[in-house]
Design an enzyme around this catalytic site. Structure first.
Site, mmCIF file in Angstrom:
data_model
loop_
_atom_site.group_PDB
_atom_site.id
_atom_site.type_symbol
_atom_site.label_atom_id
_atom_site.label_comp_id
_atom_site.label_asym_id
_atom_site.label_seq_id
_atom_site.Cartn_x
_atom_site.Cartn_y
_atom_site.Cartn_z
ATOM 1 N N ILE A 21 0.846 -1.207 0.000
ATOM 2 C CA ILE A 21 0.000 0.000 0.000
ATOM 3 C C ILE A 21 0.883 1.259 0.000
ATOM 4 O O ILE A 21 0.578 2.249 -0.669
ATOM 5 C CB ILE A 21 -0.945 0.024 1.229
ATOM 6 C CG1 ILE A 21 -1.843 -1.225 1.241
ATOM 7 C CG2 ILE A 21 -1.777 1.296 1.282
ATOM 8 C CD1 ILE A 21 -2.846 -1.294 0.118
ATOM 9 N N GLU A 152 15.533 -15.853 3.168
ATOM 10 C CA GLU A 152 15.003 -15.810 1.797
ATOM 11 C C GLU A 152 15.253 -14.471 1.097
ATOM 12 O O GLU A 152 15.392 -14.428 -0.114
ATOM 13 C CB GLU A 152 13.489 -16.066 1.789
ATOM 14 C CG GLU A 152 13.095 -17.493 2.003
ATOM 15 C CD GLU A 152 12.911 -17.831 3.461
ATOM 16 O OE1 GLU A 152 13.283 -16.995 4.327
ATOM 17 O OE2 GLU A 152 12.415 -18.923 3.747
ATOM 18 N N CYS A 384 -16.605 -16.725 -12.511
ATOM 19 C CA CYS A 384 -15.872 -17.923 -12.920
ATOM 20 C C CYS A 384 -16.560 -19.185 -12.384
ATOM 21 O O CYS A 384 -17.603 -19.557 -12.911
ATOM 22 C CB CYS A 384 -14.404 -17.809 -12.518
ATOM 23 S SG CYS A 384 -13.368 -18.773 -13.629
ATOM 24 N N GLU A 408 -15.227 -31.080 -13.885
ATOM 25 C CA GLU A 408 -14.174 -30.859 -12.885
ATOM 26 C C GLU A 408 -14.532 -31.629 -11.611
ATOM 27 O O GLU A 408 -13.655 -32.042 -10.854
ATOM 28 C CB GLU A 408 -14.056 -29.354 -12.554
ATOM 29 C CG GLU A 408 -12.995 -29.047 -11.510
ATOM 30 C CD GLU A 408 -12.858 -27.564 -11.180
ATOM 31 O OE1 GLU A 408 -13.643 -26.744 -11.702
ATOM 32 O OE2 GLU A 408 -11.960 -27.223 -10.383
ATOM 33 N N HIS A 510 -12.831 -12.806 -14.876
ATOM 34 C CA HIS A 510 -12.756 -12.180 -13.544
ATOM 35 C C HIS A 510 -12.813 -10.656 -13.687
ATOM 36 O O HIS A 510 -11.765 -10.021 -13.845
ATOM 37 C CB HIS A 510 -11.441 -12.550 -12.860
ATOM 38 C CG HIS A 510 -11.341 -13.979 -12.471
ATOM 39 N ND1 HIS A 510 -11.532 -14.416 -11.181
ATOM 40 C CD2 HIS A 510 -11.071 -15.081 -13.202
ATOM 41 C CE1 HIS A 510 -11.375 -15.726 -11.136
ATOM 42 N NE2 HIS A 510 -11.094 -16.156 -12.345
ATOM 43 N N GLU A 512 -13.204 -8.507 -11.480
ATOM 44 C CA GLU A 512 -12.615 -7.818 -10.317
ATOM 45 C C GLU A 512 -11.184 -7.352 -10.564
ATOM 46 O O GLU A 512 -10.741 -6.364 -9.984
ATOM 47 C CB GLU A 512 -12.686 -8.707 -9.067
ATOM 48 C CG GLU A 512 -11.795 -9.944 -9.046
ATOM 49 C CD GLU A 512 -12.396 -11.174 -9.709
ATOM 50 O OE1 GLU A 512 -13.316 -11.013 -10.531
ATOM 51 O OE2 GLU A 512 -11.932 -12.288 -9.422
#
Ligand code: GLN
Length: 537
Positions: A21, A152, A384, A408, A510, A512
């Site tokens: 952000i 990492e 979806c 599926e 999608h 969104e």
């Protein structure tokens, strides 16, 4: 052409401080001053991309238009900056190692021992500077995932340390984000974790230029002075990031703290006074002053973690602001919905979204939820898998095919209304092999979709293997569920609607992922409008 400049953002003390952000907010502010900006995320995990990660572990997988499965922070970058990101905006350790190992096998390093320094760090630097070489950006913000000190992230920290020498100090800035905790027992804000975190960075050879301090309480001048003194930064470079009720306020707070000016000064770039933040401010004020409340049920199976449906949540927020409504999303676990309790679980909502997903866990609950929305005329948006559930529900309860299903979930149905796409049939590997990214779609004029988009040709992003089985299309259309969006090349069904219902629409894509603050997604805007109408009916 002027050289692209880089802002590197690291985080310390703890994870989840909101580096994404802060990066997106800074990007927005620099953009508002006329700079061409993009943001890139470096992820320290070994997965090649987050596509194979469970949403419980890592939140939503965000899909870019070029078909990359990426970290959800890229969603923030797009929502804040109103830009398109791509595969080049997200790098993971897995991808870095994969490409170094491929080069080694090809013989590119013949005779050499392949090592973290320089081979891995060179590959990281190559990926970081790739976006800059295209000449499209004045400033690139590079966010390093994880927390400094983690094993990492070491090679990333080393790579960006070297980049200051490669690119020059006037072309690079290091921002470090830390936490200033409040100890309620003593009533004090504590700067020690920040001091320690900066020490860790210093051990790795990086002196941060700017510190952004996340805090629950205002930081007074004395605290800022103390941090500046102990951490070797100027007082103006100690920036407070206080908790706020909406993430969309963060750019405005960062502007008050002069984060953008401080960064531009360090990069030797002009800081004119013409900042175009008016549309952003208008959005925030609409968001905060929304007088109506609408309550939407989000039926899914990853509901325990808020981040699993991040882009859907944000898209409803954008759409709410446009409609002058505060949208409260109630996550309902589809596994808990049964024929007996469906009324109790789902009554009282003004609208319903059935979420994307994979696998058969919770599928019957989703199908029951769709039936409830269809029969009770509740505004419905299926995304979806949500569309696929709407298709199955219609086959079972309207067309009378009791065994209808998606292949599926089962192979033993005579009515495979959702079936594997032709090009998916030989695919065995799971990573990066779905139908991914942006595809065109043509809309039928008489439809909710067309009324929302106000144009006939659209492009939306995908992430799926299964599709509506066109063998059944005629029968659906005769009985009241019609395809209003079709891919012009493959004829795949992209949108289905039920014209007899006030607002019932499912998308194979999608929507969104394409909703931004400055361009809220038309389908979400119209869906929320329909929920408002339903509420006030
Ligand atoms: N599991 C379904 C498919 O692969 C839906 C995917 C999704 O919801 N993103 O087609």
């Amino acid at each position: 052409m002027a050289k692209t400049k880089y802002v590197f953002v690291t985080g310390g003390v703890t994870s989840s401080l909101g580096k994404g952000i802060i990066s997106a907010s800074l990007g927005r502010l620099l953009q508002a001053r006329g700079y061409r900006v993009t943001i890139q995320k470096l992820d320290p995990y070994i997965n090649v991309d987050p596509g194979t990660l469970n949403p419980y572990e890592h939140g939503e997988c965000y899909v870019t238009d070029d078909g990359a499965e990426t970290d959800l922070d890229l969603g923030h970058y797009e929502r804040f900056l109103d830009i398109q990101t791509s595969q080049a905006n997200n790098v993971t350790t897995g991808r870095i190692y994969q490409s170094v190992i491929n080069k080694e096998r090809r013989g590119d390093y013949l005779g050499k021992t392949v090592q973290v320094i320089p081979h891995i760090t060179d590959e990281i630097k190559h990926r970081i500077t790739l976006l800059g070489k295209r000449g499209n950006y004045d400033i690139i913000i590079t966010e390093i995932g994880g927390t400094v000190g983690d094993i990492e992230s070491l090679s990333y920290v080393e790579a960006v340390r070297q980049l200051r020498w490669d690119l020059g100090s006037e072309n690079t800035v290091y921002i470090h984000l830390t936490l200033v905790p409040f100890l309620s027992a003593s009533g004090e804000l504590k700067t020690k974790p920040t001091q320690h975190s900066v020490k860790v960075l210093l051990e790795n050879g990086i002196q941060p230029d700017v510190l952004v301090l996340r805090t629950e309480h205002e930081l007074d001048k004395d605290i800022r002075k103390k941090v500046a003194l102990f951490c070797n930064v100027g007082l103006e470079a100690v920036i407070q990031s206080i908790d706020v009720s909406t993430i969309y306020e963060v750019p405005l707070l960062m502007q008050e703290e002069n984060l953008d000016r401080t960064i531009l000064n360090k990069l030797n770039l002009p800081t004119s006074d013409s900042v175009t933040l008016k549309p952003w401010k208008e959005f925030v004020s609409k968001l905060k002053s929304a007088s109506e409340v609408v309550e939407v049920a989000l039926v899914g199976k990853y509901v325990e973690l808020y981040d699993s449906y991040k882009s859907i949540m944000e898209a409803t927020t954008h759409a709410g602001a446009v409609n002058g409504a505060k949208v409260i999303v109630h996550c309902i676990h589809s596994e808990t919905i049964t024929r007996e309790n469906v009324e109790e679980e789902l009554s009282g909502f003004d609208g319903m979204i059935v979420a994307p997903g994979f696998g058969d866990r919770g599928i019957e609950g989703k199908i029951l939820a769709v039936q409830y929305a269809r029969e009770n005329r509740i505004p419905f948006l299926g995304i979806c898998l949500g569309l696929q559930c709407a298709v199955i529900e219609f086959a079972r309860n309207v067309l009378g095919y009791k065994d209808a299903h998606s292949t599926e979930m089962t192979n033993i149905t005579k009515h495979p209304v959702i079936d594997l796409m032709e090009e998916q049939k030989g695919v065995t590997e799971k990573g990066g092999t779905m139908r991914l990214g942006g595809y065109p779609c043509d809309l039928k004029k008489e439809s909710h979709a067309y009324r929302a988009y106000k144009k006939e040709n659209i492009r939306e992003r995908h992430r799926h293997r299964y599709e509506f089985n066109n063998d059944f299309l005629e029968e659906y259309e005769k009985n009241g569920m019609i395809a209003t969006g079709i891919n012009p090349e493959s004829c795949l069904v992209e949108i289905m609607e039920q014209p007899g219902h006030p607002w019932f629409l499912g998308t194979q894509f999608h929507p969104e992922y394409n909703s931004t603050v400055l361009n809220p997604h038309p389908l979400f805007v119209h869906f929320i409008k329909a929920t408002l109408e339903n509420k006030n009916d």
